[in-house]
Scaffold this motif. Sequence first.
Motif, PDB file in Angstrom:
ATOM      1  N   LEU A 136      31.242  35.619  46.640  1.00 58.27           N
ATOM      2  CA  LEU A 136      31.369  34.596  47.670  1.00 58.27           C
ATOM      3  C   LEU A 136      32.650  34.733  48.477  1.00 58.27           C
ATOM      4  N   THR A 137      33.783  34.950  47.804  1.00 58.48           N
ATOM      5  CA  THR A 137      35.065  34.920  48.515  1.00 58.48           C
ATOM      6  C   THR A 137      35.951  36.124  48.243  1.00 58.48           C
ATOM      7  N   ASN A 138      35.653  36.886  47.184  1.00 59.03           N
ATOM      8  CA  ASN A 138      36.522  37.992  46.767  1.00 59.03           C
ATOM      9  C   ASN A 138      37.964  37.517  46.553  1.00 59.03           C
ATOM     10  N   GLY A 139      38.087  36.280  46.075  1.00 62.54           N
ATOM     11  CA  GLY A 139      39.413  35.732  45.807  1.00 62.54           C
ATOM     12  C   GLY A 139      40.071  35.077  47.003  1.00 62.54           C
ATOM     13  N   GLY A 140      39.466  35.151  48.156  1.00 62.13           N
ATOM     14  CA  GLY A 140      40.072  34.611  49.374  1.00 62.13           C
ATOM     15  C   GLY A 140      39.699  33.158  49.617  1.00 62.13           C
ATOM     16  N   PRO A 141      40.191  32.579  50.714  1.00 65.61           N
ATOM     17  CA  PRO A 141      41.094  33.188  51.708  1.00 65.61           C
ATOM     18  C   PRO A 141      42.478  33.458  51.126  1.00 65.61           C
TER      19      PRO A 141
END
Length: 258
Positions: free
Chosen positions: A201-206
Amino acid sequence: SFTDWSAYSKELNFVGFQNFIDVFSGDQDYLQYILNTLLFTMVTTAAKTGLGLLFALALSRNIKAKNFHRGVMYMPSVLSILIIGLVFKSILNYNNGLLNTLLDAFHLGIFKQKWLSDLAVVWKSIYGVDAWRGIGYVMTIFLAGLNTIPKSYYEAAEIDGANFWQRLRYVTLPMLSGAIMINLVFGITYGLKVFDIVYVLTNGGPGHATEVLTTYAFQLYSRGQYGMSSALNTVLLVITAIIGVFIVKTLGKQEVQQ
């Protein structure tokens, strides 16, 4: 985890607890990633356990198409987490995602959000997707527990004048302690080692706002920092073991007393 092993040096030096000191020193964001992991675990476990029990109680009654509704609720839990993440990443896209498109279509554009990039809502989006996926599985375990409760207990409670909430508190919940323990242990162990849903979903981001221990350990390993990556995984193992043993012992004692 006790070495400085990395892809940038041919030497492998024993550094003792230095990696773990770095994790808990606060100089980096490791403590924030641990906090994110614990918060994800608590919120998703509580949501799935509470809603799963609610749906189990509703679908244990004699209603029309009961088995159909059970199947619909359970189906998300058999889907691949990777597929679920990709689908919801498309649905929650700000510019052309299904959710914001529907809000525009119904003139509710005021509720549009950057679901996966706004710090104010990104965690809520992740919690919601994970809960949608896991509620059916939790519900199934509760349904199995409800089927083991003798109907005579409820009949006796009704004769004594107990209302629905009293029957729930004094009959249903105590008799479901085993199912509750199973769901809590499964939910917590899953939450502590969560990776797929956050990564897709986010790859750890923002930025690194939704980073958890597993996603950052994966990033470190990908960058060749094998020692620190192993240290983070060891921290995760210890936390999971401590919490898991505590829950099993606590709820196990309550079940024996009952």
